[in-house]
Design a protein around this motif. Structure first.
Motif, PDB file in Angstrom:
ATOM      1  N   GLU A 167       0.833  -1.201   0.000  1.00  0.00           N
ATOM      2  CA  GLU A 167       0.000   0.000   0.000  1.00  0.00           C
ATOM      3  C   GLU A 167       0.872   1.258   0.000  1.00  0.00           C
ATOM      4  O   GLU A 167       0.588   2.214  -0.725  1.00  0.00           O
ATOM      5  CB  GLU A 167      -0.932   0.010   1.204  1.00  0.00           C
ATOM      6  CG  GLU A 167      -1.796   1.250   1.327  1.00  0.00           C
ATOM      7  CD  GLU A 167      -2.780   1.437   0.173  1.00  0.00           C
ATOM      8  OE1 GLU A 167      -3.260   2.573   0.011  1.00  0.00           O
ATOM      9  OE2 GLU A 167      -3.071   0.481  -0.558  1.00  0.00           O
ATOM     10  N   ALA A 168       1.923   1.268   0.803  1.00  0.00           N
ATOM     11  CA  ALA A 168       2.822   2.422   0.846  1.00  0.00           C
ATOM     12  C   ALA A 168       3.460   2.658  -0.516  1.00  0.00           C
ATOM     13  O   ALA A 168       3.560   3.806  -0.968  1.00  0.00           O
ATOM     14  CB  ALA A 168       3.895   2.216   1.915  1.00  0.00           C
ATOM     15  N   CYS A 169       3.866   1.606  -1.183  1.00  0.00           N
ATOM     16  CA  CYS A 169       4.458   1.747  -2.522  1.00  0.00           C
ATOM     17  C   CYS A 169       3.442   2.329  -3.500  1.00  0.00           C
ATOM     18  O   CYS A 169       3.783   3.217  -4.294  1.00  0.00           O
ATOM     19  CB  CYS A 169       4.974   0.398  -3.024  1.00  0.00           C
ATOM     20  SG  CYS A 169       6.451  -0.169  -2.158  1.00  0.00           S
ATOM     21  N   ARG A 170       2.197   1.863  -3.447  1.00  0.00           N
ATOM     22  CA  ARG A 170       1.160   2.402  -4.336  1.00  0.00           C
ATOM     23  C   ARG A 170       0.926   3.888  -4.065  1.00  0.00           C
ATOM     24  O   ARG A 170       0.849   4.691  -4.989  1.00  0.00           O
ATOM     25  CB  ARG A 170      -0.155   1.628  -4.163  1.00  0.00           C
ATOM     26  CG  ARG A 170      -0.206   0.331  -4.919  1.00  0.00           C
ATOM     27  CD  ARG A 170      -1.615  -0.233  -4.991  1.00  0.00           C
ATOM     28  NE  ARG A 170      -2.165  -0.551  -3.679  1.00  0.00           N
ATOM     29  CZ  ARG A 170      -1.974  -1.686  -3.020  1.00  0.00           C
ATOM     30  NH1 ARG A 170      -1.228  -2.623  -3.561  1.00  0.00           N
ATOM     31  NH2 ARG A 170      -2.506  -1.895  -1.843  1.00  0.00           N
ATOM     32  N   VAL A 171       0.811   4.242  -2.792  1.00  0.00           N
ATOM     33  CA  VAL A 171       0.562   5.638  -2.426  1.00  0.00           C
ATOM     34  C   VAL A 171       1.714   6.522  -2.877  1.00  0.00           C
ATOM     35  O   VAL A 171       1.511   7.586  -3.481  1.00  0.00           O
ATOM     36  CB  VAL A 171       0.321   5.779  -0.905  1.00  0.00           C
ATOM     37  CG1 VAL A 171       0.369   7.224  -0.460  1.00  0.00           C
ATOM     38  CG2 VAL A 171      -1.005   5.147  -0.515  1.00  0.00           C
ATOM     39  N   LEU A 172       2.937   6.101  -2.594  1.00  0.00           N
ATOM     40  CA  LEU A 172       4.101   6.918  -2.933  1.00  0.00           C
ATOM     41  C   LEU A 172       4.338   6.988  -4.440  1.00  0.00           C
ATOM     42  O   LEU A 172       4.738   8.037  -4.957  1.00  0.00           O
ATOM     43  CB  LEU A 172       5.342   6.399  -2.201  1.00  0.00           C
ATOM     44  CG  LEU A 172       5.266   6.505  -0.674  1.00  0.00           C
ATOM     45  CD1 LEU A 172       6.465   5.813  -0.046  1.00  0.00           C
ATOM     46  CD2 LEU A 172       5.164   7.951  -0.222  1.00  0.00           C
ATOM     47  N   ASP A 173       4.074   5.896  -5.156  1.00  0.00           N
ATOM     48  CA  ASP A 173       4.253   5.890  -6.613  1.00  0.00           C
ATOM     49  C   ASP A 173       3.266   6.819  -7.307  1.00  0.00           C
ATOM     50  O   ASP A 173       3.587   7.421  -8.332  1.00  0.00           O
ATOM     51  CB  ASP A 173       4.111   4.476  -7.179  1.00  0.00           C
ATOM     52  CG  ASP A 173       5.311   3.590  -6.881  1.00  0.00           C
ATOM     53  OD1 ASP A 173       6.362   4.135  -6.487  1.00  0.00           O
ATOM     54  OD2 ASP A 173       5.188   2.359  -7.037  1.00  0.00           O
ATOM     55  N   ALA A 174       2.063   6.953  -6.765  1.00  0.00           N
ATOM     56  CA  ALA A 174       1.026   7.784  -7.390  1.00  0.00           C
ATOM     57  C   ALA A 174       1.400   9.265  -7.364  1.00  0.00           C
ATOM     58  O   ALA A 174       1.004  10.025  -8.242  1.00  0.00           O
ATOM     59  CB  ALA A 174      -0.310   7.560  -6.696  1.00  0.00           C
ATOM     60  N   ARG A 175       2.124   9.690  -6.355  1.00  0.00           N
ATOM     61  CA  ARG A 175       2.548  11.091  -6.199  1.00  0.00           C
ATOM     62  C   ARG A 175       1.375  12.070  -6.231  1.00  0.00           C
ATOM     63  O   ARG A 175       1.507  13.201  -6.664  1.00  0.00           O
ATOM     64  CB  ARG A 175       3.592  11.477  -7.235  1.00  0.00           C
ATOM     65  CG  ARG A 175       4.887  10.720  -7.064  1.00  0.00           C
ATOM     66  CD  ARG A 175       5.969  11.322  -7.935  1.00  0.00           C
ATOM     67  NE  ARG A 175       7.213  10.604  -7.747  1.00  0.00           N
ATOM     68  CZ  ARG A 175       8.179  10.999  -6.917  1.00  0.00           C
ATOM     69  NH1 ARG A 175       8.042  12.078  -6.222  1.00  0.00           N
ATOM     70  NH2 ARG A 175       9.285  10.297  -6.805  1.00  0.00           N
TER      71      ARG A 175
END
Length: 125
Positions: free
Chosen positions: A51-59
C-alpha cells in the motif's frame, strides 16, 4: 542461560505499555497464540508495504495521507521489530561464533558498516 531457556518476548504489550514475556517450552496455548499473532503482524506489514508503494508511486497524496501512512508504518515497524527481537532471542548461538564472555558485542548497524540505513536523496520526492 541458553537462548531457548530465556523467557519469550510476546508480540503484545501489557495494559500499561510494558513488554510481556512468557516462560516455558514454547508448546502451550499462549505460545501458539503468540505465533499466530506474529504471523498476522508480519502479513499486515507485507500488505502495508504494498500500500505504501502504491501511495508513494502515485505522487498524488495529501499531507494528511502521508501523515497517516507514516503513523501506520511506524506502528507496524514497531511490531515487526518486536517479532524480530523475540525470534532472534530464541535462536541458538553457534559455538564457534559465540562472543567471549569478556568481549562486548559490536553493533555495526543495518549495513554492517556502522552507518545505519542509507537511502538515496530522490527517495523523498
Amino acid at each position: 542461560m541458553a537462548p531457548m531457556d530465556a523467557p519469550r518476548l510476546l508480540p503484545w504489550l501489557s495494559p500499561d505499555g510494558k513488554p510481556c514475556f512468557l516462560a516455558g517450552d514454547g508448546a502451550g496455548y499462549v505460545s501458539r497464540l503468540a505465533d499466530e499473532m506474529e504471523a498476522a503482524q508480519l502479513d499486515f506489514a507485507a500488505e502495508l508495504i504494498e500500500e505504501a508503494c502504491r501511495v508513494l508511486d502515485a505522487r498524488t497524496w495529501t499531507p494528511g495521507e502521508i501523515h497517516l501512512l507514516a503513523v501506520e508504518l511506524t506502528s507496524t515497524l514497531t511490531n515487526v521489530h518486536r517479532v524480530a527481537e523475540s525470534r532472534g532471542a530464541r535462536l541458538p548461538l553457534p559455538d564457534d561464533d559465540a562472543p567471549d564472555a569478556d568481549e562486548a558485542p559490536v553493533d555495526r548497524g543495518i549495513n554492517g558498516d556502522g552507518r545505519g540505513l542509507r537511502l538515496p536523496a530522490d527517495a523523498f520526492g
